[in-house]
Design an enzyme around this catalytic site. Sequence first.
Site, PDB file in Angstrom:
ATOM      1  N   ASP A 178      41.904   0.542 135.543  1.00  0.00           N
ATOM      2  CA  ASP A 178      41.087   2.015 136.168  1.00  0.00           C
ATOM      3  C   ASP A 178      41.848   2.883 135.395  1.00  0.00           C
ATOM      4  OD1 ASP A 178      39.483   3.238 138.153  1.00  0.00           O
ATOM      5  OD2 ASP A 178      41.358   4.339 138.419  1.00  0.00           O
ATOM      6  N   ASP A 195      34.176  11.914 128.510  1.00  0.00           N
ATOM      7  CA  ASP A 195      33.559  10.841 127.659  1.00  0.00           C
ATOM      8  C   ASP A 195      34.450  10.333 126.522  1.00  0.00           C
ATOM      9  OD1 ASP A 195      31.460  10.945 129.407  1.00  0.00           O
ATOM     10  OD2 ASP A 195      29.866  11.751 127.923  1.00  0.00           O
ATOM     11  N   GLU A 221      35.076   4.699 135.319  1.00  0.00           N
ATOM     12  CA  GLU A 221      36.284   4.753 134.465  1.00  0.00           C
ATOM     13  C   GLU A 221      37.249   3.149 134.555  1.00  0.00           C
ATOM     14  OE1 GLU A 221      37.451   6.838 138.445  1.00  0.00           O
ATOM     15  OE2 GLU A 221      35.668   6.507 136.899  1.00  0.00           O
TER      16      GLU A 221
END
Length: 300
Positions: A178, A195, A221
Amino acid sequence: MFGKEEFYRIILDNLFDGVYLVGKDKRITYWNKGATRITGYDSETVIGRKCSENLLMHVSESGTLLCITGCPISETITDGAVREAEVFLHHSDGHRVPVLVRVAPLVDEEGNIIGAVESFSDNSITIQERKRANNFQKEAMEDALTGIGNRRFIEHKFRFSLGEAQQLGDQIGVLLIDIDYFKKVNDNYGHDIGDQVLKMVAKTIANNVRVTDFVGRWGGEEFVVVLHNMDQERLIAISEKIRALVGKAQLHTLHGEIKVTISIGAALNSTNDTPDSLFERIDKLLYQSKSEGRNRVSYS
């Protein structure tokens, strides 16, 4: 009324596929309209010529010239076997046409091979459909943003790899990753920059695992890595390497250099693990990494 030979000629001339006949010396004795349509060569041009003169210049996908090496007609005349192959012929206009070729022997009343018949069909649509199917499959399994596997891909690979490892008595390692404080990246710099950060992290992970391992974007993410033939020492080493490399990556933007860190939960499978139980374990380990300060690896 048509004679039998003329009747068969009419049928062959009205076939969509190309058809031609050769004698045992491989000299062309018949050439139908379908053959003219696909190749651009009319019957007056080809009848009486030997196919071994390399008129159509059949080549394989690798570029091997089949009229000289590996000619299906020559092989069929020799052994009488029926053959099928995907080849590329030379059109009279100069371009290459993909065709599906089928060759069968011609025999006389006593069963002696006296030549061969080759039929061929334009394979362009089949190849295009195959490419389209491959593209659909790729789209179905690829994360559109990052270019790595998507959740569906990683779920499939995760389940298959776990089942295979348990059957063979091996171990796999699974990482749940993560990006730390990713919401702040979106809030401070916007989703376009966010992005780009996702792509930077995805490529860093994907470029630093073995070709036999699998990387996918789990969602948002989060990323998952499936590592084959693992033990705890290598699991920790790879996890720490990925964590360190992502931490050293940086995105050049108008706002300056943007860096992020990641937290990782990493575990080896046990003999009685199910996909759900193993994933639940790495999810808890990821939570442990985040609760203990982030930018770290927790493993079991």
